[in-house]
Design an enzyme around this catalytic site. Structure first.
Site, PDB file in Angstrom:
ATOM      1  CD  GLU A  99    -107.050  19.578 -47.425  1.00 53.14           C
ATOM      2  OE1 GLU A  99    -106.906  20.706 -46.778  1.00 53.14           O
ATOM      3  OE2 GLU A  99    -106.527  19.215 -48.460  1.00 53.14           O
ATOM      4  CB  CYS A 146    -103.116  19.460 -48.382  1.00 53.88           C
ATOM      5  SG  CYS A 146    -103.156  19.850 -50.017  1.00 53.88           S
ATOM      6  CE  LYS A 202    -103.701  22.433 -45.601  1.00 53.12           C
ATOM      7  NZ  LYS A 202    -104.799  22.858 -46.668  1.00 53.12           N
TER       8      LYS A 202
END
Length: 620
Positions: free
Chosen positions: A44, A162, A126
């Site tokens: 990330e 994540c 994300k």
């Protein structure tokens, strides 16, 4: 069946160093390709570093990230690796059509890109933006809306970032609906004690929910107070671990996967799924290699590794080469000095002994022995003449006189830091930081606090573990045994020990754990078995010390609730935990409770005593 060699590059980028990070990515991509990887992934925000915090709100920084990504794609192709898809985390602008983005001020997005043949061929943003603990992403970023699936050698690979894995539904559910054979999750997940077990359980559960193999790739390195521990893992649909990377070390983790060839029609994917086809032809059959499977560290060794990495990266990434600290002969300074030597080499550690008229000979001997064992630059600078000079003009007494000694030591350390370019380390542990057992502008001065999030009882465990580790290596234990076994003392007055002012640490640390870590109230602490008087005194000390903590140096986070961004309380506040019991009774009772707390002579005496200096830094 379709084979695919996946390479997970857990790397240590630096926030804002786009060129350096791109070079790091190119180097690791080269290694992965040399090992025969068919798909290479990076963590990330690896191109810009993580977390970038409010840098993300600067359009110039976002533009630089986008330009660096395009250049990276071209450079990978120029390096001869263009045929191998590379997944990279980076920072991007949200599309103008994103509802959460103001056209006049476009919000950024936390993204992953797929680079292939010199181009950026796919993009994923994300979805779930954490807004708890150390994270402020909901305030900074616009969320993504679609799942990106990339077909690589006939295998459909879904991409997530994540927090998308931690939340139910979302990309995980879409992965199953899309029929992907692999869910690749790139992460910037900070270290906390016992978190690797939590992650593994989560990864196994999500693999079952997604109905496919799952690869979890994490960052490595220190960034201010955060430490990223790597610990990347790949599991199959049933949760069996296929590969696992090292903790706290950079590594390229490779694993050969046997997956089902995709039968999905890219032209007819479910709503919310973007499908990019990079090739239907499977990889020719090849002999699989043994996967990376690194054993986990034991709990205390894990904490030591986290502290060493956090300290090393803070020093190096901020341009320092050496550190300086007060070496007292006490346990805290002994552990901090040994951490520094492990992180930077003993030759880059400067230990200063500042004996006063109250310093014991055994403490001075222990400090000298530690410095010799570490190979540190050890200097003795007595402060008694300096104290006398100040006292001639000030005539301070009591706690003010004791604190003067600590502040003179702080002046010495900072003076040498300015003169010679060392970063000053402060030795305070979490127990002392919690109750304010330090001298502001004295032992609390410094640029980094390596054991700020380490309770005193754990400090002792770390010291014993480090000495045992030295024996296992065939080396001499660095920390003098007497530094571990003797009663902690600030040595600012005759015969003083910490326990004169504080409960025993074996009692204090569990109480602090409940009050600070778990936010338990006064009555809950008493119900848990703690003495009422002890609870009232300790809670009052913790609350009153907020102004000190706010001025303290950063230090590596190892717990779920570290002082800093994890725990944000006002400095100016008249609320006291003791008020909770009588607040509902109204007027007079509540006022009486507050008055009693403020005027309690025993509590005031304890408050004054705990303004003293850090025992570890005050015993030179």
């Amino acid at each position: 069946m379709a084979q695919l060699r996946l390479a997970l590059a857990q790397i240590n980028p630096t926030v804002g160093d786009l060129r350096g990070n791109a070079d790091l990515i190119r180097d690791r991509a080269r290694r992965a390709v040399a090992e025969g990887a068919h798909l290479v992934a990076f963590p990330e925000m690896s191109l810009v570093g993580y977390p970038v915090e409010d840098l993300a709100l600067r359009s110039t920084f976002v533009d630089a990230s986008r330009e660096a990504l395009i250049q990276l794609a071209a450079d990978l192709d120029k390096d001869g690796h263009g045929e191998v898809p590379v997944v990279v985390g980076y920072l991007d602008h949200a599309p103008h059509e994103t509802a959460e983005s103001d056209p006049a001020r476009p919000l950024p997005q936390n993204c992953a890109a797929v680079l292939h043949r010199g181009e950026v061929v796919a993009r994923y943003a994300k979805h779930h933006l954490p807004n708890y603990g150390v994270f402020d992403e909901y305030r900074i970023f616009a969320p993504g809306q679609d799942l990106t699936v990339v077909r690589v050698y006939g295998v459909d690979v879904a991409i997530a970032i994540c927090e998308d894995l931690w939340q139910e539904g979302g990309p995980v559910a879409l992965t199953r609906a899309a029929g992907a054979e692999l869910l690749l999750v790139i992460n910037g997940s900070p270290y906390e004690q016992d978190k690797d077990d939590t992650r593994l359980e989560l990864v196994r559960r999500r693999a079952g929910q997604a109905g496919c193999a799952l690869a979890y790739l994490n960052l490595v390195g220190g960034q201010d107070e955060l430490v990223f521990d790597g610990d990347s893992v790949v599991v199959d649909t049933g949760g069996e671990v296929l590969a696992r990377g090292p903790q706290f070390e950079e590594s390229v983790v490779t694993v050969d996967l046997d997956l089902t060839s995709s039968t999905v029609d890219p032209e007819h994917t479910p709503a919310g799924v973007e499908h990019v086809n990079l090739g239907d032809d499977p990889v020719p059959t090849y002999a699989a290699e043994p996967a990376t499977l690194v054993p986990r560290l034991e709990p205390v060794a894990e904490v030591w590794a986290a502290l060493v990495l956090g300290l090393r990266d803070y020093v190096r990434k901020n341009g320092f080469r050496s550190v300086l600290l007060g070496m007292s002969g006490g346990i805290d300074s002994a552990v901090v000095a040994t951490l520094a030597a492990d992180a930077l080499g003993g030759e880059n550690v400067v230990g200063i002994s500042n004996p006063s008229s109250y310093s014991s000979q055994h403490s001075k001997d222990d400090a000298a022995a530690l410095a010799q064992a570490l190979g540190a630059d050890y200097r003795v600078i007595p402060i008694a003449p300096m104290v006398d000079a100040f006292q001639a003009g000030l005539s301070l007494t009591g706690v003010a006189e004791e604190n003067l000694q600590a502040r003179i030591r702080g002046v010495v350390w900072m003076g040498l830091s300015n003169q010679e370019g060392h970063l000053v380390l402060t030795n305070g542990n979490k127990s002392e930081v919690s109750v304010g057992y330090s001298t502001i502008y004295g032992d609390s001065v410094g640029g980094f606090a390596p054991i700020k999030d380490v309770p005193k009882t754990l400090v002792w465990q770390l010291a014993r573990w480090r000495n045992e580790e030295a024996v296992r290596r065939g080396e001499k234990p660095p920390i003098p045994e007497s530094s571990i076994t003797k009663a902690p003392s600030a040595e600012l007055s005759p015969g003083q020990v910490d326990q004169d002012s504080l409960p025993p640490y074996e009692l204090l640390d569990p109480l602090l754990d409940l009050y600070v870590e778990e936010a338990r109230g006064r009555d809950e602490l008493i119900t848990a078995g703690f003495d009422e008087e002890v609870v009232d005194r300790v809670v009052a000390l913790v609350d009153r010390a907020e102004w000190k903590r706010r001025q303290g140096a950063p230090g590596p986070k190892i717990s779920p609730m570290a002082f800093g961004r994890d725990r944000r309380l006002p400095i100016t506040s008249r609320w006291r935990e003791q008020d909770a019991r009588s607040a509902t009774a109204g007027g007079d009772d509540a006022a009486a409770a507050t008055t009693m707390e403020r005027s309690d002579p025993a509590a005031e005496e304890l408050r004054q005593k705990t303004q003293r200096s850090d025992p570890a830094a005050k015993e030179p």
